[in-house]
Structures are given as C-alpha cells and as structure tokens.
Design an enzyme around this catalytic site. Structure first.
Site, PDB file in Angstrom:
ATOM      1  CG  HIS A  99      -1.832  -1.067   1.450  1.00  0.00           C
ATOM      2  ND1 HIS A  99      -1.948  -1.758   2.633  1.00  0.00           N
ATOM      3  CD2 HIS A  99      -2.737  -1.632   0.613  1.00  0.00           C
ATOM      4  CE1 HIS A  99      -2.881  -2.685   2.531  1.00  0.00           C
ATOM      5  NE2 HIS A  99      -3.376  -2.645   1.307  1.00  0.00           N
ATOM      6  NE  ARG A 133      -2.156  -7.496  -4.143  1.00  0.00           N
ATOM      7  CZ  ARG A 133      -2.869  -7.669  -3.055  1.00  0.00           C
ATOM      8  NH1 ARG A 133      -2.294  -8.003  -1.928  1.00  0.00           N
ATOM      9  NH2 ARG A 133      -4.177  -7.532  -3.088  1.00  0.00           N
ATOM     10  CB  SER A 174      -3.795  -6.676   4.641  1.00  0.00           C
ATOM     11  OG  SER A 174      -3.434  -5.376   4.268  1.00  0.00           O
TER      12      SER A 174
HETATM   13  P1  ADP Z   1      -9.321  -4.694   0.166  1.00  0.00           P
HETATM   14  O1  ADP Z   1      -9.574  -4.700   1.612  1.00  0.00           O
HETATM   15  O2  ADP Z   1     -10.284  -3.899  -0.666  1.00  0.00           O
HETATM   16  O3  ADP Z   1      -8.934  -6.035  -0.405  1.00  0.00           O
HETATM   17  P2  ADP Z   1      -6.697  -3.761   0.672  1.00  0.00           P
HETATM   18  O4  ADP Z   1      -6.832  -2.871   1.844  1.00  0.00           O
HETATM   19  O5  ADP Z   1      -5.992  -5.053   0.869  1.00  0.00           O
HETATM   20  O6  ADP Z   1      -8.061  -3.854  -0.055  1.00  0.00           O
HETATM   21  O7  ADP Z   1      -5.939  -3.009  -0.506  1.00  0.00           O
HETATM   22  C1  ADP Z   1      -6.343  -1.772  -1.025  1.00  0.00           C
HETATM   23  C2  ADP Z   1      -5.657  -1.543  -2.363  1.00  0.00           C
HETATM   24  O8  ADP Z   1      -4.276  -1.781  -2.229  1.00  0.00           O
HETATM   25  C3  ADP Z   1      -6.113  -2.473  -3.491  1.00  0.00           C
HETATM   26  O9  ADP Z   1      -6.105  -1.744  -4.698  1.00  0.00           O
HETATM   27  C4  ADP Z   1      -5.049  -3.516  -3.548  1.00  0.00           C
HETATM   28  O10 ADP Z   1      -4.915  -4.094  -4.838  1.00  0.00           O
HETATM   29  C5  ADP Z   1      -3.842  -2.689  -3.217  1.00  0.00           C
HETATM   30  N1  ADP Z   1      -2.756  -3.486  -2.702  1.00  0.00           N
HETATM   31  C6  ADP Z   1      -2.758  -4.309  -1.633  1.00  0.00           C
HETATM   32  N2  ADP Z   1      -1.552  -4.903  -1.465  1.00  0.00           N
HETATM   33  C7  ADP Z   1      -0.755  -4.437  -2.469  1.00  0.00           C
HETATM   34  C8  ADP Z   1       0.604  -4.676  -2.880  1.00  0.00           C
HETATM   35  N3  ADP Z   1       1.391  -5.529  -2.229  1.00  0.00           N
HETATM   36  N4  ADP Z   1       1.055  -4.022  -3.968  1.00  0.00           N
HETATM   37  C9  ADP Z   1       0.243  -3.164  -4.643  1.00  0.00           C
HETATM   38  N5  ADP Z   1      -1.035  -2.914  -4.329  1.00  0.00           N
HETATM   39  C10 ADP Z   1      -1.535  -3.535  -3.260  1.00  0.00           C
END
Ligand code: ADP
Length: 151
Positions: free
Chosen positions: A17, A90, A127
């Site tokens: 993120h 990703r 996460s």
């Molecule tokens: P959700 O709870 O909607 O699944 P997250 O909080 O995990 O979302 O993630 C929010 C955004 O961050 C999404 O666009 C997700 O694709 C992106 N994201 C999460 N992890 C990564 C990562 N390692 N690299 C790039 N983008 C990421």
C-alpha cells in the site's frame, strides 16, 4: 486540484500500500486514503489503529489525507468531490477482481479508476499474509512501514 481516493481496509497498512500511495502522490495533488467501514467484517486492528498507522507513515507528506467512510466508494467520491479512484495491481487475480469493480463503478458514476502496477519487491505482500504472520508470532516488520507495530 486532481485528487484520487485510495480505498481499502488497510488491516494493516503494508509496504505494498505504502508504495502505491507514494507513487500516487507523484501523479495527483492529493491522495485521500479511505478506510472502508464494513460492520459485518472482523478486523485484526481497530479503525483508530488502522487510521493512525497510515497517518504516522505519511506524517511528512501533506498531500496524503486519511479518512474513513461507509457505503459505496463511488458515493463517497461524489460526496467529497473526488473524480479518480487509485488501485494497486499485483497479479492476474487482482486484475480480474479490479476490472469488475471498476466497470461497475463506471456504470454508477463518471469516476475513472487509475491502476498502478505493484513494485516488484512488494508484489507478494498482502494484508491477509501480514495478519497470518502476526497470528503466528512471525517477524511482520519486514512487510509493513515502521508506523505499524503491535502494542
Ligand atoms: P481490500 O480490503 O479492498 O482487499 P486492501 O486494503 O488489501 O483492499 O488493498 C487496497 C488496495 O491496495 C487495493 O487496490 C489492492 O490491490 C492494493 N494493494 C494491496 N496490497 C498491495 C501490494 N502488495 N502491492 C500493490 N497494491 C496492493
């Protein structure tokens, strides 16, 4: 002013993120990191903790704001006058999932979704994996910014 909403659960904020937000700042005048509140979802970190992790990680970056919201992301965008949604990609699974959401959002409102491909070194971070590492007492600190620490 070009502003983008970066929505997610951020349970917790990861280096993945962090990378997307940092790069988003170079493309937009303001990145609104928006923590979605879903009453039926169980989180590892409280809303206050998740918000503080992000605020502390970007304490020196005035272009990053952190807010919480309920309901549809596009409705929230309309409420605060944001015309872009920023998302990270990703892998092909992310692409398929994000494609459906972005098309649906475009049907609902004239809001463009902008995708940034993850940095290679953070592409495996999620996460859910961080939470698993924490649950099993592993060293999660390599996967998250310094502001994310257990009490
Ligand atoms: P959700 O709870 O909607 O699944 P997250 O909080 O995990 O979302 O993630 C929010 C955004 O961050 C999404 O666009 C997700 O694709 C992106 N994201 C999460 N992890 C990564 C990562 N390692 N690299 C790039 N983008 C990421």
């Amino acid at each position: 002013m070009k502003r983008a909403l970066f929505p997610g659960s951020f349970d917790p904020l990861t280096l993945g993120h962090y990378d997307i937000i940092k790069r988003g700042v170079t493309l937009f005048d303001e990145i609104v990191v928006a923590i979605g509140v879903n009453a039926s979802k169980k989180y590892m970190f409280s809303l206050e903790e998740r918000k503080k992790f992000i605020e502390d990680a970007f304490a020196d970056e005035p272009k990053v704001k952190v807010v919480t919201y309920k309901g549809l992301t596009v409705d929230f965008c309309k409420d605060i006058g944001v015309k872009f949604i920023l998302r990270g990609l990703r892998n092909p699974a992310d692409f398929e999932f994000e494609k459906a959401i972005a098309h649906t959002n475009r049907d609902l409102a004239p809001i463009e979704t902008v995708f940034l491909l993850t940095a290679a070194k953070t592409s495996y971070i999620a996460s859910s994996i961080v939470r698993d590492v924490i649950r099993h007492n592993g060293d999660y600190t390599k996967l998250v910014p310094k502001s994310v620490r257990l009490k």
